[in-house]
Design a protein around this motif. Structure first.
Motif, PDB file in Angstrom:
ATOM      1  N   GLU A 288      -1.788   3.367  17.154  1.00  0.00           N
ATOM      2  CA  GLU A 288      -2.133   2.007  16.711  1.00  0.00           C
ATOM      3  C   GLU A 288      -3.644   1.798  16.657  1.00  0.00           C
ATOM      4  OE1 GLU A 288      -0.009  -1.387  18.476  1.00  0.00           O
ATOM      5  OE2 GLU A 288      -1.928  -2.443  18.549  1.00  0.00           O
ATOM      6  N   GLU A 289      -4.346   2.226  17.685  1.00  0.00           N
ATOM      7  CA  GLU A 289      -5.795   1.975  17.680  1.00  0.00           C
ATOM      8  C   GLU A 289      -6.515   2.811  16.628  1.00  0.00           C
ATOM      9  OE1 GLU A 289      -6.690   3.273  21.898  1.00  0.00           O
ATOM     10  OE2 GLU A 289      -8.423   4.161  20.870  1.00  0.00           O
ATOM     11  N   VAL A 290      -5.888   3.883  16.166  1.00  0.00           N
ATOM     12  CA  VAL A 290      -6.469   4.672  15.078  1.00  0.00           C
ATOM     13  C   VAL A 290      -6.192   4.009  13.726  1.00  0.00           C
ATOM     14  CG1 VAL A 290      -6.291   6.859  13.807  1.00  0.00           C
ATOM     15  CG2 VAL A 290      -6.379   6.870  16.320  1.00  0.00           C
ATOM     16  N   LEU A 291      -4.952   3.584  13.519  1.00  0.00           N
ATOM     17  CA  LEU A 291      -4.568   3.106  12.188  1.00  0.00           C
ATOM     18  C   LEU A 291      -5.052   1.689  11.905  1.00  0.00           C
ATOM     19  CD1 LEU A 291      -3.058   3.910   9.609  1.00  0.00           C
ATOM     20  CD2 LEU A 291      -1.034   2.776  10.545  1.00  0.00           C
ATOM     21  N   ASN A 292      -5.019   0.831  12.918  1.00  0.00           N
ATOM     22  CA  ASN A 292      -5.278  -0.591  12.650  1.00  0.00           C
ATOM     23  C   ASN A 292      -6.652  -0.883  12.018  1.00  0.00           C
ATOM     24  OD1 ASN A 292      -3.972  -3.218  12.776  1.00  0.00           O
ATOM     25  ND2 ASN A 292      -5.688  -3.735  14.145  1.00  0.00           N
ATOM     26  N   PRO A 293      -7.721  -0.225  12.441  1.00  0.00           N
ATOM     27  CA  PRO A 293      -9.008  -0.486  11.774  1.00  0.00           C
ATOM     28  C   PRO A 293      -9.019  -0.056  10.309  1.00  0.00           C
ATOM     29  CG  PRO A 293      -9.337   0.606  13.890  1.00  0.00           C
ATOM     30  CD  PRO A 293      -7.882   0.665  13.595  1.00  0.00           C
ATOM     31  N   LEU A 294      -8.245   0.967   9.964  1.00  0.00           N
ATOM     32  CA  LEU A 294      -8.190   1.433   8.577  1.00  0.00           C
ATOM     33  C   LEU A 294      -7.274   0.555   7.728  1.00  0.00           C
ATOM     34  CD1 LEU A 294      -7.833   5.306   9.093  1.00  0.00           C
ATOM     35  CD2 LEU A 294      -9.837   4.097   8.259  1.00  0.00           C
ATOM     36  N   VAL A 295      -6.228   0.057   8.351  1.00  0.00           N
ATOM     37  CA  VAL A 295      -5.236  -0.765   7.659  1.00  0.00           C
ATOM     38  C   VAL A 295      -5.007  -2.022   8.497  1.00  0.00           C
ATOM     39  CG1 VAL A 295      -2.960  -0.789   6.580  1.00  0.00           C
ATOM     40  CG2 VAL A 295      -4.127   1.392   6.908  1.00  0.00           C
ATOM     41  N   PRO A 296      -5.919  -2.998   8.374  1.00  0.00           N
ATOM     42  CA  PRO A 296      -5.821  -4.173   9.249  1.00  0.00           C
ATOM     43  C   PRO A 296      -4.446  -4.837   9.121  1.00  0.00           C
ATOM     44  CG  PRO A 296      -7.925  -4.147   8.103  1.00  0.00           C
ATOM     45  CD  PRO A 296      -7.090  -3.052   7.498  1.00  0.00           C
ATOM     46  N   GLY A 297      -3.848  -5.106  10.276  1.00  0.00           N
ATOM     47  CA  GLY A 297      -2.528  -5.722  10.296  1.00  0.00           C
ATOM     48  C   GLY A 297      -1.425  -4.740  10.630  1.00  0.00           C
TER      49      GLY A 297
ATOM     50  N   ARG B 242       4.214  -3.102   3.174  1.00  0.00           N
ATOM     51  CA  ARG B 242       3.293  -2.473   2.225  1.00  0.00           C
ATOM     52  C   ARG B 242       1.934  -3.124   2.372  1.00  0.00           C
ATOM     53  NH1 ARG B 242       7.150  -1.906  -3.159  1.00  0.00           N
ATOM     54  NH2 ARG B 242       9.044  -2.324  -1.990  1.00  0.00           N
ATOM     55  N   PHE B 243       0.896  -2.321   2.299  1.00  0.00           N
ATOM     56  CA  PHE B 243      -0.474  -2.811   2.437  1.00  0.00           C
ATOM     57  C   PHE B 243      -1.273  -2.361   1.221  1.00  0.00           C
ATOM     58  CE2 PHE B 243       1.258  -2.527   6.665  1.00  0.00           C
ATOM     59  CZ  PHE B 243       0.715  -3.601   7.352  1.00  0.00           C
ATOM     60  N   GLU B 244      -1.980  -3.305   0.596  1.00  0.00           N
ATOM     61  CA  GLU B 244      -2.900  -2.948  -0.489  1.00  0.00           C
ATOM     62  C   GLU B 244      -4.256  -2.698   0.146  1.00  0.00           C
ATOM     63  OE1 GLU B 244      -1.860  -2.406  -3.469  1.00  0.00           O
ATOM     64  OE2 GLU B 244       0.138  -3.328  -3.285  1.00  0.00           O
ATOM     65  N   THR B 245      -4.781  -1.485   0.005  1.00  0.00           N
ATOM     66  CA  THR B 245      -6.085  -1.190   0.599  1.00  0.00           C
ATOM     67  C   THR B 245      -7.063  -0.803  -0.511  1.00  0.00           C
ATOM     68  OG1 THR B 245      -5.657   1.176   0.938  1.00  0.00           O
ATOM     69  CG2 THR B 245      -4.947  -0.302   2.692  1.00  0.00           C
ATOM     70  N   ARG B 246      -8.334  -1.099  -0.277  1.00  0.00           N
ATOM     71  CA  ARG B 246      -9.360  -0.823  -1.274  1.00  0.00           C
ATOM     72  C   ARG B 246      -9.585   0.690  -1.390  1.00  0.00           C
ATOM     73  NH1 ARG B 246     -14.728  -0.375  -1.235  1.00  0.00           N
ATOM     74  NH2 ARG B 246     -14.894  -0.708   0.998  1.00  0.00           N
ATOM     75  N   LEU B 247      -9.607   1.378  -0.248  1.00  0.00           N
ATOM     76  CA  LEU B 247      -9.971   2.795  -0.259  1.00  0.00           C
ATOM     77  C   LEU B 247      -8.800   3.726  -0.546  1.00  0.00           C
ATOM     78  CD1 LEU B 247     -12.359   2.952   2.822  1.00  0.00           C
ATOM     79  CD2 LEU B 247     -12.987   3.108   0.408  1.00  0.00           C
ATOM     80  N   PHE B 248      -7.603   3.325  -0.153  1.00  0.00           N
ATOM     81  CA  PHE B 248      -6.477   4.259  -0.199  1.00  0.00           C
ATOM     82  C   PHE B 248      -5.331   3.758  -1.086  1.00  0.00           C
ATOM     83  CE2 PHE B 248      -8.230   4.142   4.222  1.00  0.00           C
ATOM     84  CZ  PHE B 248      -9.087   5.224   4.063  1.00  0.00           C
TER      85      PHE B 248
ATOM     86  N   ALA C 133      -8.277  11.542   0.978  1.00  0.00           N
ATOM     87  CA  ALA C 133      -9.224  10.606   1.599  1.00  0.00           C
ATOM     88  C   ALA C 133      -8.590   9.928   2.817  1.00  0.00           C
ATOM     89  CB  ALA C 133      -9.656   9.555   0.575  1.00  0.00           C
ATOM     90  N   PHE C 134      -7.314   9.585   2.683  1.00  0.00           N
ATOM     91  CA  PHE C 134      -6.640   8.907   3.798  1.00  0.00           C
ATOM     92  C   PHE C 134      -6.482   9.850   4.993  1.00  0.00           C
ATOM     93  CE2 PHE C 134      -2.690   7.338   5.883  1.00  0.00           C
ATOM     94  CZ  PHE C 134      -3.234   6.162   6.374  1.00  0.00           C
ATOM     95  N   ALA C 135      -6.040  11.082   4.723  1.00  0.00           N
ATOM     96  CA  ALA C 135      -5.885  12.058   5.810  1.00  0.00           C
ATOM     97  C   ALA C 135      -7.225  12.326   6.486  1.00  0.00           C
ATOM     98  CB  ALA C 135      -5.286  13.358   5.268  1.00  0.00           C
ATOM     99  N   GLN C 136      -8.285  12.461   5.672  1.00  0.00           N
ATOM    100  CA  GLN C 136      -9.621  12.721   6.240  1.00  0.00           C
ATOM    101  C   GLN C 136     -10.087  11.540   7.086  1.00  0.00           C
ATOM    102  OE1 GLN C 136     -10.903  15.602   6.176  1.00  0.00           O
ATOM    103  NE2 GLN C 136     -10.848  16.600   4.162  1.00  0.00           N
ATOM    104  N   ALA C 137      -9.771  10.318   6.643  1.00  0.00           N
ATOM    105  CA  ALA C 137     -10.171   9.135   7.417  1.00  0.00           C
ATOM    106  C   ALA C 137      -9.472   9.139   8.781  1.00  0.00           C
ATOM    107  CB  ALA C 137      -9.836   7.861   6.640  1.00  0.00           C
ATOM    108  N   LEU C 138      -8.189   9.512   8.800  1.00  0.00           N
ATOM    109  CA  LEU C 138      -7.470   9.580  10.080  1.00  0.00           C
ATOM    110  C   LEU C 138      -8.041  10.696  10.955  1.00  0.00           C
ATOM    111  CD1 LEU C 138      -3.805   9.143   8.795  1.00  0.00           C
ATOM    112  CD2 LEU C 138      -5.134   7.461  10.078  1.00  0.00           C
ATOM    113  N   LEU C 139      -8.299  11.852  10.325  1.00  0.00           N
ATOM    114  CA  LEU C 139      -8.786  13.006  11.089  1.00  0.00           C
ATOM    115  C   LEU C 139     -10.234  12.821  11.535  1.00  0.00           C
ATOM    116  CD1 LEU C 139      -7.147  15.856   9.008  1.00  0.00           C
ATOM    117  CD2 LEU C 139      -6.650  15.298  11.401  1.00  0.00           C
TER     118      LEU C 139
END
Lengths: 122, 393
Positions: free
Chosen positions: B174-183, B194-200, B227-233
């Motif tokens: 949760e603490e990893v994902l929430n900043p990337l996908v608020p909510g 479903r989340f609409e994100t600017r980057l992913f 890009a999403f995998a790299q952001a998580l990693l």
């Protein structure tokens, strides 16, 4: 002191009429974390190529074959209690058994270090 | 069929795994990373203590929906599509709440399990009439054909397995994902959004997993996957985890692996999955194999020997792992078989699941596991082996 290798990734260190047997560094790396080892009973005899011991990683079980014919005169109880030793020192403190050689000439058919390196594509 | 390099499919993130994985293997027609450089035990422990990232793009994410322009009100549209999928599954899909997920199974006419799967109801009113359905990799073509056949034109499958499906699992997920996908952190276990994100781009996220840990399963379009995998990693708490640890984690969590713990002859009751059949469906008796399954529910409640077998957890007393195919004996007679087994890194001990007659299916009962012809004592234990840590309520 001579170390020989089998195509099935066992090593054999010859000391007089004794053969110390284990699995190679390459085999230990391929297996990954060793979690269980089953060793034969003292005094048991094996023909060359017979199933002699079992080594299990978290993922799978593998047989260890007798590289030469002989009688088990010692087993490494330490690796039964702490299987990780097989990963830490596969060609040292992670040895499996000592066999009393039945037919020393069988050793001639095994690979030397250079041949084994070629065998594993090194 | 043999898997060869020529016929194997690659994951969308293959280039990433090529750099980092140390051992590869074929799985369900895909060339998959089995281990990364640190190895199974370290990967497993990392997932239980931090956050593991699993590329499960080989699986079968899909949308099962009414034809466009169905003209139904949202609630009616959901009821309609749910009633269609209920032709094949015994769970109550009609009464799913918006955004809720259910684990269920596809049944054949004999009440046997053709696959296990997740079915989710979207939360947006405009998306009602669609279900998000995730099936297993090895069964996906057959499952989608079954769904299309049962729907007989009333609904259609839109496969989404061209996208990347990533699972982020563990107490730090949760603490990893929430900043990337608020909510995303506000989601609860077994919900879907479903989340609409600017980057992913659009991310389709389930709070679910296959490890027993809290976590998320995220469907991302292929052009954004790297890009999403790299952001998580990029997060120090995230490491890639291979199929090897995925299996040891799910086994500790007491979760079934299709083709091993479940197959077309095994019913949900035999599989100890009776909880997936809600009351409305039991009363309606309107799913494939209902006669057998409802009889087995009665047999199970009354401990009748007519129920042939039940899935149980097994703890060998010694150190020897009892793997799939090991026979289970009692006083010299074969009474069952191990369907999954291996070594539990968390418990530092071997664990197995298997099937035994109901009379033996009680925690504390002892049996013999026949490993390489030798008897090894084992005890029946409650599942899961390691407690689940889902984010509920």
């Amino acid at each position: 002191m001579t170390v020989k290798y089998t195509p099935d990734h066992e090593w054999v260190r010859l000391e007089g009429d004794l053969a110390i047997v284990g699995i190679t560094t390459y085999a230990a790396e391929q297996l990954g974390d060793v979690v269980y080892v089953e060793l034969p009973a003292l005094g048991k005899s094996f023909a060359k190529g017979a199933d002699m011991a079992v080594v299990e990683s978290a993922k799978a079980a593998s047989d260890v074959y007798a590289p030469v014919s002989g009688e088990v005169v010692a087993v490494n109880e330490a690796i039964v209690g702490n299987p990780q030793l097989v990963n830490d020192g596969p060609e040292g403190e992670g040895w499996f058994v000592k066999l009393k050689l039945k037919d020393p000439s069988e050793c001639d058919g095994l690979m030397d270090a250079a041949a084994y390196r070629t065998h594993i594509g090194g | 069929m043999t898997d060869t390099a020529e016929t194997l499919k690659s994951l969308p993130l293959d280039a990433l795994h090529r750099e980092l994985a140390s051992k590869w293997g074929p799985f369900a027609g895909y060339d998959m990373p089995i281990l990364y450089k640190e190895g199974l035990m370290a990967e497993h422990a990392w997932t239980r203590s931090s956050a593991g990232l699993f590329d499960v793009s080989h699986m079968g994410p899909s949308f099962f929906g009414l034809p466009k322009g169905h003209g139904l009100e949202p609630e009616d549209a959901h009821k309609r599509v749910a009633s269609i999928i209920e032709r094949l599954v015994p769970s109550d899909i009609q009464n799913l709440k918006p955004g809720q997920i259910r684990y269920t199974v596809l049944l054949n006419d004999r009440g046997g399990i053709e696959d296990d799967l997740m079915v989710a109801r979207p939360s947006e009113p405009e998306a009602q009439g669609d279900l998000y359905v995730v099936v297993n990799a090895g069964c996906k073509e057959a499952d989608w054909a079954l769904l299309e056949k049962a729907a007989a034109g009333d609904a259609r499958v839109v496969r989404a397995d061209d996208r990347a499906l990533l699972a982020l699992q563990g107490p730090k997920a949760e603490e990893v994902l929430n900043p990337l996908v608020p909510g995303a952190g506000e989601m609860r276990f077994m919900t879907y959004a479903r989340f609409e994100t600017r980057l992913f781009g659009r991310l389709t996220i389930s709070r679910s997993g296959y490890t027993g840990e809290d976590g998320f399963e995220i469907l991302v379009r292929p052009e954004h996957a790297m890009a999403f995998a790299q952001a998580l990693l990029g997060h120090a708490q995230v490491k890639l985890i291979g199929l090897g640890a995925r299996d040891s984690l799910r086994l500790e969590a007491g979760l079934c692996l299709y083709g091993h713990d479940l197959d077309p002859t095994i019913s949900p009751i035999e599989a100890s999955l009776g909880w997936i059949i809600q009351k409305r469906r039991r009363e309606a008796a309107d799913f494939p194999g209902a006669e057998r399954i409802l009889a087995e529910i009665r047999d199970d409640a009354t401990h009748s020997p007519t129920l042939r077998r039940k899935r149980v957890g097994l703890r060998p007393v010694g150190r020897a792992p009892a793997r799939e195919g090991v026979d289970i004996h009692s006083y010299g007679d074969k009474i069952g078989v191990v369907t999954s087994g291996g070594f539990s890194p968390t418990l530092n001990a071997p664990i197995s699941m298997g099937y035994v007659p109901p009379a033996f299916a009680k925690a504390g009962a002892t049996l013999d596991l026949m490993i390489r012809g030798q008897k090894h004592l084992a005890e029946i234990v409650d599942l899961p082996f390691v407690p689940h840590r889902y984010k509920k309520g």
